[in-house]
Design a protein around this motif. Structure first.
Motif, PDB file in Angstrom:
ATOM      1  N   ARG A  22      -6.494 -67.015-101.294  1.00 28.01           N
ATOM      2  CA  ARG A  22      -5.909 -67.615 -99.898  1.00 28.01           C
ATOM      3  C   ARG A  22      -6.522 -68.592 -99.468  1.00 28.01           C
ATOM      4  O   ARG A  22      -7.575 -69.202 -99.922  1.00 28.01           O
ATOM      5  CB  ARG A  22      -6.514 -66.240 -98.962  1.00 28.01           C
ATOM      6  N   ILE A  80      -8.825 -66.661 -90.802  1.00 23.69           N
ATOM      7  CA  ILE A  80      -7.433 -66.343 -90.924  1.00 23.69           C
ATOM      8  C   ILE A  80      -7.270 -66.740 -92.800  1.00 23.69           C
ATOM      9  O   ILE A  80      -7.571 -67.719 -92.981  1.00 23.69           O
ATOM     10  CB  ILE A  80      -6.400 -67.284 -90.208  1.00 23.69           C
ATOM     11  N   ARG A  93      -4.430 -67.115 -95.343  1.00 24.63           N
ATOM     12  CA  ARG A  93      -2.950 -67.464 -95.347  1.00 24.63           C
ATOM     13  C   ARG A  93      -2.668 -67.716 -96.907  1.00 24.63           C
ATOM     14  O   ARG A  93      -3.438 -68.305 -97.683  1.00 24.63           O
ATOM     15  CB  ARG A  93      -2.652 -68.726 -94.748  1.00 24.63           C
ATOM     16  N   GLU A 135      -0.220 -63.092 -92.362  1.00 28.27           N
ATOM     17  CA  GLU A 135      -1.614 -63.566 -92.311  1.00 28.27           C
ATOM     18  C   GLU A 135      -2.655 -62.247 -92.444  1.00 28.27           C
ATOM     19  O   GLU A 135      -1.989 -61.310 -92.024  1.00 28.27           O
ATOM     20  CB  GLU A 135      -1.799 -64.313 -91.136  1.00 28.27           C
TER      21      GLU A 135
END
Length: 231
Positions: free
Chosen positions: A186, A198, A200, A208
Motif C-alpha cells: 500500500r 491512510i 491506499r 482506503e
C-alpha cells in the motif's frame, strides 16, 4: 616455475585489475587470502581453475608465461594468444561488482491460510536469483497475488521489503500486515488530524484502509525496496 610475483602480475594484466582488493573481488576470495599466498610464495590451484572458468585463461600461461594466453573464447575452446599489452577481450574486473554477482533468495507468499491471524504469513513459495546488492538479511521477497496495486505493480510480480525500514515516509510504498488478509502493498499517508495512517492501493475501485498511529510499528513489515515484473 615462475615466482608468485610473476604469476600475480600476469593475473592482474589478464583480469585488468590493479589492486589486491579488485583481484579478490574477481576471484571471490578474501583479500587476506592473497596476502597469505604471497607470503607462501605459492599461487593456490583453485585460482587457476576460477580464472579458466571465468575468462578461459590458460593455467600454463599463468604459471610460466608460455603457450596461448586463452584456451577458451566466446567462439569456443580454442588456443588464442594474448592481446597486445594492456588490452583484454573484455573488462573482467566488472565481475567483482555486487551487481554482477547473483545470490538466491527465498520467495514468500503474501497470504498463508495456515498462519494464525496475528502472525505474519511466511509460507515459502520458491527461490529467485537476484544481484547480491539486491539481497541482504533485512530483505524479504514476496510474490504479489493481488491486483490492488495495478498498473504500478502487477499480479505475479516479485516485491522486496526492507524490514529495517519501518519509519513512515508519507506517500511511499510499504508492505502492511492486515488482519485476515495477510501482507498487502500500500501507499501510506499520514493523516495527523485523525491520528491515523491512510493506506491506499493504486486501484481506484478499492476503498482506503486506515491504520491507527500507535499500531503502525507492529503492522508495517517494511518499505518496498525493489520490484521485479514483466512489462
Amino acid at each position: 616455475m615462475s615466482t608468485f610475483d610473476e604469476v600475480f602480475e600476469r593475473i592482474k594484466m589478464a583480469t585488468n585489475t590493479r589492486t589486491q582488493v579488485e583481484l579478490a573481488e574477481v576471484l571471490d576470495i578474501r583479500q587476506s587470502s592473497i596476502s597469505d599466498a604471497k607470503r607462501r610464495n605459492s599461487v593456490p590451484s583453485d585460482w587457476y581453475m576460477k580464472l579458466f572458468e571465468k575468462f578461459g585463461l590458460n593455467p600454463d600461461w599463468l604459471k610460466m608465461g608460455s603457450g596461448p594466453m586463452y584456451l577458451r573464447t566466446e567462439q569456443g575452446y580454442q588456443p588464442v594468444d594474448g592481446p597486445a599489452a594492456g588490452q583484454v577481450f573484455e573488462d573482467p574486473a566488472k565481475y567483482g561488482d555486487p551487481d554482477a554477482k547473483s545470490t538466491v533468495v527465498t520467495v514468500y507468499a503474501m497470504h498463508d491460510d495456515q498462519a494464525a491471524e496475528e502472525e505474519l504469513p511466511h509460507k515459502s513459495l520458491s527461490k529467485l536469483s537476484v544481484p547480491q546488492s539486491f539481497a541482504g538479511a533485512a530483505m524479504q521477497v514476496f510474490r504479489v497475488d493481488a491486483t490492488s496495486m495495478e498498473p504500478l505493480i502487477a499480479k505475479g510480480a516479485f516485491v522486496c521489503l526492507d524490514t529495517q525500514q519501518k519509519s513512515i515516509i508519507s506517500g511511499e510504498l510499504y508492505g502492511v500486515f492486515i488482519p485476515y488478509e495477510g501482507i498487502a502493498i500500500r501507499r501510506v499517508f499520514l493523516d495527523a488530524q485523525n491520528q491515523r495512517f491512510i493506506l491506499r492501493s493504486e486501484n481506484p475501485a478499492l476503498p482506503e484502509q486506515y491504520l491507527p498511529l500507535g499500531k503502525h510499528h507492529s503492522s508495517i513489515v517494511g518499505r518496498v525496496s525493489w520490484v521485479l515484473q514483466k512489462l
